[in-house]
Design a protein around this motif. Structure first.
Motif, PDB file in Angstrom:
ATOM      1  N   LEU A 158       4.673   0.741   5.371  1.00 15.35           N
ATOM      2  CA  LEU A 158       4.451   1.535   4.167  1.00 15.35           C
ATOM      3  C   LEU A 158       4.459   3.173   4.699  1.00 15.35           C
ATOM      4  O   LEU A 158       5.232   3.837   3.749  1.00 15.35           O
ATOM      5  N   GLY A 159       4.143   3.729   5.821  1.00 16.50           N
ATOM      6  CA  GLY A 159       4.361   5.103   6.079  1.00 16.50           C
ATOM      7  C   GLY A 159       5.642   5.400   6.187  1.00 16.50           C
ATOM      8  O   GLY A 159       6.252   6.136   5.608  1.00 16.50           O
ATOM      9  N   PHE A 160       6.798   4.452   6.758  1.00 20.60           N
ATOM     10  CA  PHE A 160       8.010   4.578   6.717  1.00 20.60           C
ATOM     11  C   PHE A 160       8.754   4.667   5.612  1.00 20.60           C
ATOM     12  O   PHE A 160       9.500   5.476   4.974  1.00 20.60           O
ATOM     13  N   SER A 161       8.243   3.875   4.761  1.00 17.52           N
ATOM     14  CA  SER A 161       8.812   3.914   3.306  1.00 17.52           C
ATOM     15  C   SER A 161       8.298   5.017   2.427  1.00 17.52           C
ATOM     16  O   SER A 161       9.413   5.647   1.676  1.00 17.52           O
ATOM     17  N   ALA A 162       7.326   5.822   2.839  1.00 16.65           N
ATOM     18  CA  ALA A 162       6.781   7.136   2.158  1.00 16.65           C
ATOM     19  C   ALA A 162       7.512   8.098   2.621  1.00 16.65           C
ATOM     20  O   ALA A 162       7.855   9.058   1.850  1.00 16.65           O
ATOM     21  N   GLU A 163       7.875   8.140   4.103  1.00 10.63           N
ATOM     22  CA  GLU A 163       8.705   9.157   4.584  1.00 10.63           C
ATOM     23  C   GLU A 163      10.027   9.478   4.030  1.00 10.63           C
ATOM     24  O   GLU A 163      10.292  10.364   3.584  1.00 10.63           O
TER      25      GLU A 163
ATOM     26  N   ALA B 135       6.415  16.657  11.994  1.00 11.06           N
ATOM     27  CA  ALA B 135       5.669  15.691  12.183  1.00 11.06           C
ATOM     28  C   ALA B 135       4.748  15.718  13.392  1.00 11.06           C
ATOM     29  O   ALA B 135       3.586  15.517  13.625  1.00 11.06           O
ATOM     30  N   PRO B 136       5.396  16.434  14.592  1.00  9.17           N
ATOM     31  CA  PRO B 136       4.684  16.376  15.889  1.00  9.17           C
ATOM     32  C   PRO B 136       3.135  17.381  15.621  1.00  9.17           C
ATOM     33  O   PRO B 136       2.210  16.939  16.481  1.00  9.17           O
ATOM     34  N   VAL B 137       3.373  18.356  14.712  1.00 10.49           N
ATOM     35  CA  VAL B 137       2.242  19.156  14.547  1.00 10.49           C
ATOM     36  C   VAL B 137       0.892  18.390  13.875  1.00 10.49           C
ATOM     37  O   VAL B 137      -0.039  18.245  14.379  1.00 10.49           O
TER      38      VAL B 137
ATOM     39  N   LEU C 169      12.113  24.921  -2.886  1.00 11.52           N
ATOM     40  CA  LEU C 169      10.688  25.087  -2.389  1.00 11.52           C
ATOM     41  C   LEU C 169      10.083  23.799  -2.730  1.00 11.52           C
ATOM     42  O   LEU C 169       9.415  23.035  -1.941  1.00 11.52           O
ATOM     43  N   ARG C 170      10.402  22.883  -3.971  1.00  9.32           N
ATOM     44  CA  ARG C 170       9.976  21.663  -3.990  1.00  9.32           C
ATOM     45  C   ARG C 170      10.363  20.672  -3.270  1.00  9.32           C
ATOM     46  O   ARG C 170       9.771  19.914  -2.608  1.00  9.32           O
TER      47      ARG C 170
ATOM     48  N   GLY D  66       9.589  17.635   1.992  1.00 11.24           N
ATOM     49  CA  GLY D  66       9.737  17.639   3.435  1.00 11.24           C
ATOM     50  C   GLY D  66       8.727  17.493   4.247  1.00 11.24           C
ATOM     51  O   GLY D  66       8.466  16.703   5.084  1.00 11.24           O
ATOM     52  N   LEU D  67       7.667  18.268   3.758  1.00 12.44           N
ATOM     53  CA  LEU D  67       6.328  18.262   4.618  1.00 12.44           C
ATOM     54  C   LEU D  67       5.775  16.940   4.304  1.00 12.44           C
ATOM     55  O   LEU D  67       5.088  16.506   5.235  1.00 12.44           O
ATOM     56  N   LEU D  68       5.896  16.589   3.378  1.00 18.22           N
ATOM     57  CA  LEU D  68       5.025  14.970   3.021  1.00 18.22           C
ATOM     58  C   LEU D  68       5.758  14.183   3.762  1.00 18.22           C
ATOM     59  O   LEU D  68       5.003  13.089   4.187  1.00 18.22           O
ATOM     60  N   ALA D  69       6.918  14.192   4.015  1.00 12.65           N
ATOM     61  CA  ALA D  69       7.833  13.270   4.715  1.00 12.65           C
ATOM     62  C   ALA D  69       7.181  13.189   6.313  1.00 12.65           C
ATOM     63  O   ALA D  69       7.060  12.332   6.767  1.00 12.65           O
ATOM     64  N   GLY D  70       7.115  14.608   6.598  1.00  9.67           N
ATOM     65  CA  GLY D  70       6.510  14.712   8.118  1.00  9.67           C
ATOM     66  C   GLY D  70       5.207  14.188   8.298  1.00  9.67           C
ATOM     67  O   GLY D  70       4.820  13.689   9.242  1.00  9.67           O
ATOM     68  N   LEU D  71       4.316  14.366   7.420  1.00  9.15           N
ATOM     69  CA  LEU D  71       3.028  13.968   7.235  1.00  9.15           C
ATOM     70  C   LEU D  71       3.014  12.367   7.527  1.00  9.15           C
ATOM     71  O   LEU D  71       2.237  11.774   8.273  1.00  9.15           O
TER      72      LEU D  71
END
Length: 279
Positions: free
Chosen positions: A77-82, A105-107, A154-155, A160-165
């Motif tokens: 599920l995490g990979f799918s979301a990413e 993602a490392p942060v 910006l959107r 991209g940040l949500l993908a890193g999360l």
């Protein structure tokens, strides 16, 4: 027992980051012919079939695959979301921007490891690095008035940040569950199979995805899980800085993407922060 990084792991991580740095560019190069989400769905499904064949060839029983199905489902599920966020974000932002913001993602993983995994607590210096990384992140995302589609970029950067999360969340699930000691093939199969089942309905066109299927979804990610099982995640993370560097270079060289001054400065500050956190 996990080991400290050696020369072999360092070289393998460079290869891994080289492949990941190119993946956003590879997706965007053919985005006009195949939607990014369709590409991710197809490559995950095709690679899952290859991994299933490798699992059978290695003699891993079906009962062994069922052992870790709960964390495996979460990883999938995490990979799918990413990659849903990656595919969605690439319709708005530049591949070079996605490369940098995805590899925050490392942060996020470092913060989670600090809270949840004994022995991976952050030092004062690393907290300073996190502060720098987030400061650079904000500066890099600042809209540039010289670009007409700054709002769309910006959107896409936020996606991209949500993908890193999402990527960081999968790392935490692996480290905090029975998957930490499972064979890498099992972890990879869960990830690809779930992503394929969830994202495949979005795929409408089949095209040549050789690089993404074999180079990213199979070889590069299998290498990542194998390294994650053997070495400290916090030390592997330092090499993740190479992926956005490669991504920016490929985006500029192959797609002709512009590199604005605020993105370059903010991105460099972000990378310095990441280096301090994962060093």
């Amino acid at each position: 027992m996990r080991c400290h990084l050696d020369l072999q792991a360092s070289v393998l991580m460079v290869v891994f980051c080289l492949a990941l740095g190119f993946q956003q560019v590879a997706i965007k190069l053919v985005a006009a012919d195949i939607s990014p989400l369709a590409q991710v769905a197809l490559r995950s499904s095709l690679a899952a079939l290859l991994v299933a064949a490798l699992v059978r060839w290695q003699g891993i029983r079906l009962v062994d695959m069922r052992t870790h199905w709960r964390p495996g489902l979460l990883v999938g599920l995490g990979f799918s979301a990413e990659f849903t966020f990656v595919a969605w974000g690439l319709t708005y932002t530049l591949a070079s921007h996605m490369s940098v913001f995805l590899y925050t993602a490392p942060v996020f993983a470092a913060l989670g490891l600090h809270l949840l995994v004994p022995g991976e607590q952050l030092t004062r210096r690393q907290w300073v690095g996190i502060g720098l990384a987030f400061g650079g992140m904000v500066f890099a995302m600042a809209p540039d008035t010289e670009i007409d589609n700054a709002a769309d970029i910006l959107r896409g950067d936020i996606l991209g940040l949500l993908a890193g999360l999402s990527w960081a969340a999968t790392t935490l699930v692996i480290r905090r569950s029975s998957l930490a000691e499972a064979p890498p093939l099992q972890t990879l199969y869960y990830q690809l199979a779930v992503a394929g089942l969830l994202l495949l309905p979005a795929a409408a066109v089949v095209a040549s995805l050789t690089f993404q299927t074999l180079g990213i979804s199979l070889a590069a990610l299998l290498l990542w899980f194998a390294l994650l099982k053997r070495y400290f995640a916090s030390q592997l993370g330092v090499f993740s800085l190479l992926a956005p560097v490669f991504g920016v270079l490929f985006g500029a060289l192959l797609l002709g993407e512009p590199l604005t001054p605020n993105f370059l400065v903010g991105g460099m500050v972000l990378l310095v922060g990441l280096l301090i956190v994962t060093r």
